[in-house]
Design a protein around this motif. Structure first.
Motif, mmCIF file in Angstrom:
data_model
loop_
_atom_site.group_PDB
_atom_site.id
_atom_site.type_symbol
_atom_site.label_atom_id
_atom_site.label_comp_id
_atom_site.label_asym_id
_atom_site.label_seq_id
_atom_site.Cartn_x
_atom_site.Cartn_y
_atom_site.Cartn_z
ATOM 1 N N ARG A 17 -25.568 -18.240 -21.580
ATOM 2 C CA ARG A 17 -24.260 -18.717 -21.139
ATOM 3 C C ARG A 17 -23.898 -18.153 -19.778
ATOM 4 N NH1 ARG A 17 -19.318 -16.970 -24.868
ATOM 5 N NH2 ARG A 17 -20.168 -14.958 -24.215
ATOM 6 N N ASN A 18 -24.189 -16.883 -19.536
ATOM 7 C CA ASN A 18 -23.849 -16.201 -18.292
ATOM 8 C C ASN A 18 -25.103 -16.102 -17.418
ATOM 9 O OD1 ASN A 18 -23.405 -14.064 -16.324
ATOM 10 N ND2 ASN A 18 -21.580 -13.508 -17.498
ATOM 11 N N MET A 19 -25.153 -16.871 -16.346
ATOM 12 C CA MET A 19 -26.369 -16.931 -15.542
ATOM 13 C C MET A 19 -26.589 -15.662 -14.712
ATOM 14 S SD MET A 19 -27.622 -19.580 -16.630
ATOM 15 C CE MET A 19 -29.076 -19.658 -15.590
ATOM 16 N N GLN A 20 -25.518 -14.957 -14.371
ATOM 17 C CA GLN A 20 -25.669 -13.692 -13.645
ATOM 18 C C GLN A 20 -26.384 -12.664 -14.520
ATOM 19 O OE1 GLN A 20 -21.999 -12.121 -12.121
ATOM 20 N NE2 GLN A 20 -22.972 -10.333 -11.174
ATOM 21 N N LYS A 21 -25.968 -12.574 -15.784
ATOM 22 C CA LYS A 21 -26.634 -11.660 -16.710
ATOM 23 C C LYS A 21 -28.049 -12.144 -17.015
ATOM 24 C CE LYS A 21 -22.410 -10.032 -18.992
ATOM 25 N NZ LYS A 21 -21.669 -9.927 -20.276
ATOM 26 N N ALA A 22 -28.238 -13.452 -17.038
ATOM 27 C CA ALA A 22 -29.567 -14.008 -17.296
ATOM 28 C C ALA A 22 -30.534 -13.644 -16.166
ATOM 29 C CB ALA A 22 -29.482 -15.522 -17.461
ATOM 30 N N GLU A 23 -30.064 -13.728 -14.938
ATOM 31 C CA GLU A 23 -30.898 -13.360 -13.783
ATOM 32 C C GLU A 23 -31.291 -11.887 -13.852
ATOM 33 O OE1 GLU A 23 -32.277 -15.021 -11.482
ATOM 34 O OE2 GLU A 23 -31.242 -16.938 -11.283
ATOM 35 N N ALA A 24 -30.339 -11.038 -14.233
ATOM 36 C CA ALA A 24 -30.623 -9.607 -14.354
ATOM 37 C C ALA A 24 -31.643 -9.346 -15.457
ATOM 38 C CB ALA A 24 -29.326 -8.841 -14.627
ATOM 39 N N ALA A 25 -31.509 -10.058 -16.578
ATOM 40 C CA ALA A 25 -32.455 -9.886 -17.687
ATOM 41 C C ALA A 25 -33.848 -10.362 -17.294
ATOM 42 C CB ALA A 25 -31.959 -10.657 -18.910
ATOM 43 N N LYS A 26 -33.916 -11.460 -16.571
ATOM 44 C CA LYS A 26 -35.209 -11.975 -16.098
ATOM 45 C C LYS A 26 -35.881 -10.960 -15.177
ATOM 46 C CE LYS A 26 -37.292 -15.704 -13.370
ATOM 47 N NZ LYS A 26 -37.041 -16.982 -12.646
ATOM 48 N N SER A 27 -35.113 -10.380 -14.255
ATOM 49 C CA SER A 27 -35.661 -9.372 -13.342
ATOM 50 C C SER A 27 -36.181 -8.163 -14.101
ATOM 51 C CB SER A 27 -34.582 -8.942 -12.331
ATOM 52 O OG SER A 27 -34.155 -10.039 -11.545
ATOM 53 N N GLU A 28 -35.446 -7.789 -15.166
ATOM 54 C CA GLU A 28 -35.868 -6.652 -15.999
ATOM 55 C C GLU A 28 -37.198 -6.945 -16.682
ATOM 56 O OE1 GLU A 28 -34.303 -4.384 -20.052
ATOM 57 O OE2 GLU A 28 -32.840 -5.330 -18.697
ATOM 58 N N LEU A 29 -37.352 -8.156 -17.185
ATOM 59 C CA LEU A 29 -38.598 -8.539 -17.845
ATOM 60 C C LEU A 29 -39.768 -8.597 -16.861
ATOM 61 C CD1 LEU A 29 -37.330 -11.370 -20.234
ATOM 62 C CD2 LEU A 29 -38.159 -9.107 -20.899
ATOM 63 N N LEU A 30 -39.487 -9.054 -15.643
ATOM 64 C CA LEU A 30 -40.557 -9.175 -14.650
ATOM 65 C C LEU A 30 -41.042 -7.808 -14.157
ATOM 66 C CD1 LEU A 30 -39.322 -12.247 -12.558
ATOM 67 C CD2 LEU A 30 -41.264 -12.147 -14.144
ATOM 68 N N LEU A 31 -40.200 -6.791 -14.313
ATOM 69 C CA LEU A 31 -40.636 -5.442 -13.941
ATOM 70 C C LEU A 31 -41.747 -4.955 -14.856
ATOM 71 C CD1 LEU A 31 -37.252 -3.622 -13.155
ATOM 72 C CD2 LEU A 31 -39.025 -4.316 -11.525
ATOM 73 N N THR A 32 -41.636 -5.278 -16.144
ATOM 74 C CA THR A 32 -42.644 -4.837 -17.124
ATOM 75 C C THR A 32 -43.729 -5.887 -17.344
ATOM 76 O OG1 THR A 32 -41.181 -5.616 -18.890
ATOM 77 C CG2 THR A 32 -41.079 -3.280 -18.320
ATOM 78 N N HIS A 33 -43.447 -7.114 -16.947
ATOM 79 C CA HIS A 33 -44.424 -8.198 -17.110
ATOM 80 C C HIS A 33 -44.519 -8.998 -15.810
ATOM 81 C CE1 HIS A 33 -44.557 -7.499 -21.470
ATOM 82 N NE2 HIS A 33 -43.244 -7.353 -21.389
ATOM 83 N N PRO A 34 -45.028 -8.384 -14.758
ATOM 84 C CA PRO A 34 -45.129 -9.086 -13.470
ATOM 85 C C PRO A 34 -46.026 -10.319 -13.598
ATOM 86 C CG PRO A 34 -46.427 -7.064 -13.461
ATOM 87 C CD PRO A 34 -45.612 -7.031 -14.703
ATOM 88 N N GLY A 35 -45.577 -11.388 -12.990
ATOM 89 C CA GLY A 35 -46.353 -12.623 -13.065
ATOM 90 C C GLY A 35 -46.042 -13.481 -14.267
ATOM 91 N N ALA A 36 -45.129 -13.023 -15.148
ATOM 92 C CA ALA A 36 -44.777 -13.813 -16.322
ATOM 93 C C ALA A 36 -44.089 -15.111 -15.900
ATOM 94 C CB ALA A 36 -43.857 -13.011 -17.242
ATOM 95 N N ASP A 37 -44.320 -16.166 -16.643
ATOM 96 C CA ASP A 37 -43.752 -17.477 -16.345
ATOM 97 C C ASP A 37 -42.423 -17.606 -17.083
ATOM 98 O OD1 ASP A 37 -43.296 -20.065 -15.622
ATOM 99 O OD2 ASP A 37 -44.924 -20.939 -16.801
ATOM 100 N N ILE A 38 -41.319 -17.343 -16.368
ATOM 101 C CA ILE A 38 -39.990 -17.316 -16.989
ATOM 102 C C ILE A 38 -39.052 -18.251 -16.232
ATOM 103 C CG2 ILE A 38 -38.020 -15.882 -17.625
ATOM 104 C CD1 ILE A 38 -39.861 -13.456 -17.561
ATOM 105 N N SER A 39 -38.314 -19.048 -16.964
ATOM 106 C CA SER A 39 -37.288 -19.896 -16.356
ATOM 107 C C SER A 39 -35.964 -19.663 -17.072
ATOM 108 C CB SER A 39 -37.669 -21.381 -16.427
ATOM 109 O OG SER A 39 -37.702 -21.817 -17.779
ATOM 110 N N LEU A 40 -34.870 -20.057 -16.433
ATOM 111 C CA LEU A 40 -33.536 -19.880 -16.988
ATOM 112 C C LEU A 40 -32.886 -21.232 -17.256
ATOM 113 C CD1 LEU A 40 -32.169 -17.033 -14.669
ATOM 114 C CD2 LEU A 40 -33.354 -16.803 -16.867
ATOM 115 N N LEU A 41 -32.043 -21.272 -18.271
ATOM 116 C CA LEU A 41 -31.308 -22.487 -18.613
ATOM 117 C C LEU A 41 -29.887 -22.109 -18.984
ATOM 118 C CD1 LEU A 41 -31.388 -25.602 -19.408
ATOM 119 C CD2 LEU A 41 -31.738 -24.774 -21.748
#
Length: 275
Positions: A38-62
């Protein structure tokens, strides 16, 4: 080249949803993860957090608010445009009413036989206030139950194909409430009963979803049981089963009532054919 499996998680930016995304990427870094939030700002932060531990992961937001009918329909249309098939759909998003101290309930129960239960459980000390959506439904019911039902109904073209049926999984951190069921309860109930009714409704819908979707696969989990993730005192993780006190006939009635409510919301919002 093999097609990447698509995994969609609602409420993915925090709590169980974010932990689930982390676990999924740890198990298989070749999947495409769609974080529906629902909150895209928090979603962007969560995606960045995941990419730190999983660089190169294929992640999109909706962007989707499962507490809003039009938002759910719009998100479903976008998903169908993005993907030909969704392999795993995790229904995780949910809310709780805000608890408030009730002086009136406290004074009423203080001199009654309920006083011991009140101090043991908090029942009678706290009340939980729900509120109505623009569509006239209780917000907890809309967010925790009906919004996900609408999402699934509108995603049928990418969830169900001639040769494949996706995994639909309902995640929850709460036990089933045991209050009696009627659709009116979920639309008009107030206070403590509102959330317990919603918990019971999620169990009813979970059974209904298994019957209409997951049971088409021979590897399906038992639709009448909850699979609880637990941790022992020594830090060992394990899964235990909990049989739900649900009547299959009642679950089917509930499912059919949701179909009727779906038609009502379609007519009210004029958002197209829900199928």
């Amino acid at each position: 080249m093999a097609r990447r499996r698509v995994v969609l998680v609602t409420g993915a930016n925090s709590g169980i949803g974010l932990a689930l995304c982390e676990r999924i990427l740890s198990e298989d870094n070749q999947i495409h993860l769609c974080m529906a939030c629902r909150n895209m700002q928090k979603a962007e932060a969560a995606k960045s957090e995941l990419l730190l531990t999983h660089p190169g992961a294929d992640i999109s937001l909706l962007k989707v608010d499962v507490g809003n009918v039009k938002s759910v329909i719009k998100a479903a249309e976008e998903i169908k445009q993005r993907y030909q098939h969704v392999d795993y759909l995790y229904l995780n998003a949910g809310i709780m009413p805000n608890p408030h101290f009730s002086l009136k309930a406290f004074l009423s129960n203080l001199l009654s036989r309920k006083v011991f239960v009140m101090f043991q459980t908090g029942q009678g000390l706290l009340t939980q206030e729900d509120w109505l959506t623009d569509d006239g439904l209780q917000q907890v019911f809309m967010t925790n139950v009906f919004g996900h039902f609408l999402l699934i109904r509108n995603l049928e073209p990418v969830l169900c194909q001639a040769d494949c049926v996706s995994h639909v999984v309902w995640t929850s951190s709460s036990n089933a409430g045991k209050s009696a069921f009627s659709l009116t309860d979920y639309q008009h109930s107030q206070g403590q009963e509102s959330y317990s009714s919603s918990k019971y409704a999620t169990d009813l819908l979970s059974v209904g979803l298994n019957k209409h979707y997951n049971n088409k696969k021979p590897e399906s989990l038992d639709p009448m049981k909850k699979y609880l993730s637990c941790t022992s005192g020594f830090g060992n993780n394990y899964v235990t089963l909990c049989k739900m006190d649900i009547n299959v006939i009642t679950a089917e009635i509930f499912y059919q009532e949701l179909l009727k409510l779906q038609v009502q919301m379609e007519e009210k919002n004029k958002v197209g054919d829900y199928r």
